[in-house]
Motif scaffolding. Sequence first.
Motif, PDB file in Angstrom:
ATOM      1  N   ILE A   1       0.467   7.696   9.263  1.00 51.53           N
ATOM      2  CA  ILE A   1       0.334   6.933  10.518  1.00 51.53           C
ATOM      3  C   ILE A   1      -0.838   7.471  11.326  1.00 51.53           C
ATOM      4  N   LYS A   2      -0.924   8.780  11.427  1.00 49.58           N
ATOM      5  CA  LYS A   2      -2.011   9.395  12.188  1.00 49.58           C
ATOM      6  C   LYS A   2      -3.371   8.975  11.639  1.00 49.58           C
ATOM      7  N   ALA A   3      -3.526   8.975  10.333  1.00 51.70           N
ATOM      8  CA  ALA A   3      -4.800   8.569   9.721  1.00 51.70           C
ATOM      9  C   ALA A   3      -5.141   7.130  10.086  1.00 51.70           C
ATOM     10  N   ASN A   4      -4.134   6.296  10.209  1.00 55.08           N
ATOM     11  CA  ASN A   4      -4.368   4.891  10.556  1.00 55.08           C
ATOM     12  C   ASN A   4      -4.705   4.703  12.026  1.00 55.08           C
ATOM     13  N   VAL A   5      -4.085   5.460  12.900  1.00 56.88           N
ATOM     14  CA  VAL A   5      -4.389   5.283  14.325  1.00 56.88           C
ATOM     15  C   VAL A   5      -5.706   5.960  14.697  1.00 56.88           C
ATOM     16  N   GLU A   6      -6.136   6.933  13.909  1.00 56.36           N
ATOM     17  CA  GLU A   6      -7.404   7.613  14.185  1.00 56.36           C
ATOM     18  C   GLU A   6      -8.564   7.031  13.391  1.00 56.36           C
ATOM     19  N   GLY A   7      -8.259   6.241  12.377  1.00 54.71           N
ATOM     20  CA  GLY A   7      -9.310   5.670  11.535  1.00 54.71           C
ATOM     21  C   GLY A   7      -9.177   4.163  11.472  1.00 54.71           C
ATOM     22  N   THR A   8      -9.353   3.641  10.285  1.00 52.09           N
ATOM     23  CA  THR A   8      -9.213   2.208  10.067  1.00 52.09           C
ATOM     24  C   THR A   8      -7.733   1.871   9.992  1.00 52.09           C
ATOM     25  N   PHE A   9      -7.288   0.999  10.867  1.00 54.07           N
ATOM     26  CA  PHE A   9      -5.873   0.655  10.976  1.00 54.07           C
ATOM     27  C   PHE A   9      -5.477  -0.311   9.865  1.00 54.07           C
ATOM     28  N   ASN A  10      -4.446   0.074   9.108  1.00 50.53           N
ATOM     29  CA  ASN A  10      -3.897  -0.780   8.063  1.00 50.53           C
ATOM     30  C   ASN A  10      -2.412  -0.979   8.372  1.00 50.53           C
ATOM     31  N   LYS A  11      -2.078  -2.150   8.842  1.00 50.86           N
ATOM     32  CA  LYS A  11      -0.713  -2.459   9.274  1.00 50.86           C
ATOM     33  C   LYS A  11       0.312  -2.154   8.183  1.00 50.86           C
ATOM     34  N   GLU A  12       0.046  -2.528   6.957  1.00 49.56           N
ATOM     35  CA  GLU A  12       1.026  -2.339   5.870  1.00 49.56           C
ATOM     36  C   GLU A  12       1.301  -0.860   5.619  1.00 49.56           C
ATOM     37  N   GLN A  13       0.268  -0.027   5.658  1.00 50.03           N
ATOM     38  CA  GLN A  13       0.467   1.412   5.464  1.00 50.03           C
ATOM     39  C   GLN A  13       1.299   2.001   6.590  1.00 50.03           C
ATOM     40  N   VAL A  14       1.046   1.561   7.799  1.00 55.52           N
ATOM     41  CA  VAL A  14       1.800   2.061   8.952  1.00 55.52           C
ATOM     42  C   VAL A  14       3.263   1.627   8.848  1.00 55.52           C
ATOM     43  N   ILE A  15       3.496   0.389   8.475  1.00 56.92           N
ATOM     44  CA  ILE A  15       4.874  -0.100   8.324  1.00 56.92           C
ATOM     45  C   ILE A  15       5.606   0.706   7.254  1.00 56.92           C
ATOM     46  N   GLU A  16       4.966   0.932   6.118  1.00 50.47           N
ATOM     47  CA  GLU A  16       5.587   1.712   5.044  1.00 50.47           C
ATOM     48  C   GLU A  16       5.974   3.107   5.531  1.00 50.47           C
TER      49      GLU A  16
ATOM     50  N   ALA B   1       5.612  -0.722  14.621  1.00 52.80           N
ATOM     51  CA  ALA B   1       4.718  -0.835  13.462  1.00 52.80           C
ATOM     52  C   ALA B   1       4.701  -2.266  12.925  1.00 52.80           C
ATOM     53  N   SER B   2       5.844  -2.903  12.945  1.00 52.35           N
ATOM     54  CA  SER B   2       5.929  -4.261  12.401  1.00 52.35           C
ATOM     55  C   SER B   2       5.110  -5.278  13.195  1.00 52.35           C
ATOM     56  N   THR B   3       4.746  -4.941  14.434  1.00 52.80           N
ATOM     57  CA  THR B   3       3.943  -5.862  15.245  1.00 52.80           C
ATOM     58  C   THR B   3       2.473  -5.844  14.842  1.00 52.80           C
ATOM     59  N   GLY B   4       2.030  -4.721  14.262  1.00 47.10           N
ATOM     60  CA  GLY B   4       0.625  -4.604  13.892  1.00 47.10           C
ATOM     61  C   GLY B   4      -0.304  -4.290  15.049  1.00 47.10           C
ATOM     62  N   ASP B   5       0.247  -4.034  16.207  1.00 48.94           N
ATOM     63  CA  ASP B   5      -0.542  -3.719  17.402  1.00 48.94           C
ATOM     64  C   ASP B   5      -0.941  -2.240  17.353  1.00 48.94           C
ATOM     65  N   ALA B   6      -2.200  -1.981  17.017  1.00 48.72           N
ATOM     66  CA  ALA B   6      -2.678  -0.609  16.826  1.00 48.72           C
ATOM     67  C   ALA B   6      -2.491   0.256  18.075  1.00 48.72           C
ATOM     68  N   ALA B   7      -2.746  -0.301  19.252  1.00 47.13           N
ATOM     69  CA  ALA B   7      -2.601   0.477  20.490  1.00 47.13           C
ATOM     70  C   ALA B   7      -1.135   0.833  20.738  1.00 47.13           C
ATOM     71  N   ALA B   8      -0.240  -0.102  20.490  1.00 43.62           N
ATOM     72  CA  ALA B   8       1.193   0.159  20.676  1.00 43.62           C
ATOM     73  C   ALA B   8       1.686   1.175  19.649  1.00 43.62           C
ATOM     74  N   VAL B   9       1.182   1.082  18.416  1.00 45.51           N
ATOM     75  CA  VAL B   9       1.549   2.050  17.377  1.00 45.51           C
ATOM     76  C   VAL B   9       1.104   3.443  17.795  1.00 45.51           C
ATOM     77  N   LYS B  10      -0.108   3.548  18.293  1.00 45.02           N
ATOM     78  CA  LYS B  10      -0.635   4.857  18.727  1.00 45.02           C
ATOM     79  C   LYS B  10       0.225   5.430  19.848  1.00 45.02           C
ATOM     80  N   ALA B  11       0.615   4.618  20.805  1.00 45.36           N
ATOM     81  CA  ALA B  11       1.451   5.093  21.919  1.00 45.36           C
ATOM     82  C   ALA B  11       2.818   5.549  21.409  1.00 45.36           C
ATOM     83  N   GLN B  12       3.417   4.765  20.522  1.00 47.72           N
ATOM     84  CA  GLN B  12       4.739   5.125  20.004  1.00 47.72           C
ATOM     85  C   GLN B  12       4.662   6.327  19.083  1.00 47.72           C
ATOM     86  N   PHE B  13       3.567   6.449  18.349  1.00 46.04           N
ATOM     87  CA  PHE B  13       3.358   7.610  17.490  1.00 46.04           C
ATOM     88  C   PHE B  13       3.378   8.891  18.323  1.00 46.04           C
TER      89      PHE B  13
END
Length: 154
Positions: free
Chosen positions: A48-63, A123-135
């Motif tokens: 998750i960290k790699a996705n919020v700090e780099g190129t965001f991939n929704k499917e990887q974050v969801i997994e 994560a299921s929303t795909g909203d990178a900013a929200a994922v980063k905040a929740q992370f």
Amino acid sequence: MKMKTLVTGMALAAIAASATAQVVGKMEDQIRWRQSAYHTMAWSMARIKANVEGTFNKEQVIEAANVIQAIANSKMGALYQPGSDKGKGWKETRLKSEFFGSPELGKIAQNFGQQANEMAKVASTGDAAAVKAQFGKLGEACKACHDKFRKDED
């Protein structure tokens, strides 16, 4: 009256059997299993960290979020038997003795479960900013337990 006593006795026996059924394996196995679960969660947090700090991939974050949620809700508490603050799984356990009987443990564990569930939802929303905040919130929930109940590595 005898029927009520019999039913009550059977219910208590079922509860006792289910409570003891949760304890599986030798102490070393229990330590090894929980160490494995935490390593899997750490790998998932890194994904998750790699996705919020780099190129965001929704499917990887969801997994990754789903893995963390599954472990957080797996009833791993059964792997913390009295005395499991000593011993070796894959390596020496880092569990502090203060874990047992801590009045804060339930609150810390409940918060971690809530944050893990929310991470999967966000994560299921795909909203990178929200994922980063929740992370960040999930990381704080992890840290609360680490700070209180995990020994530093030697």
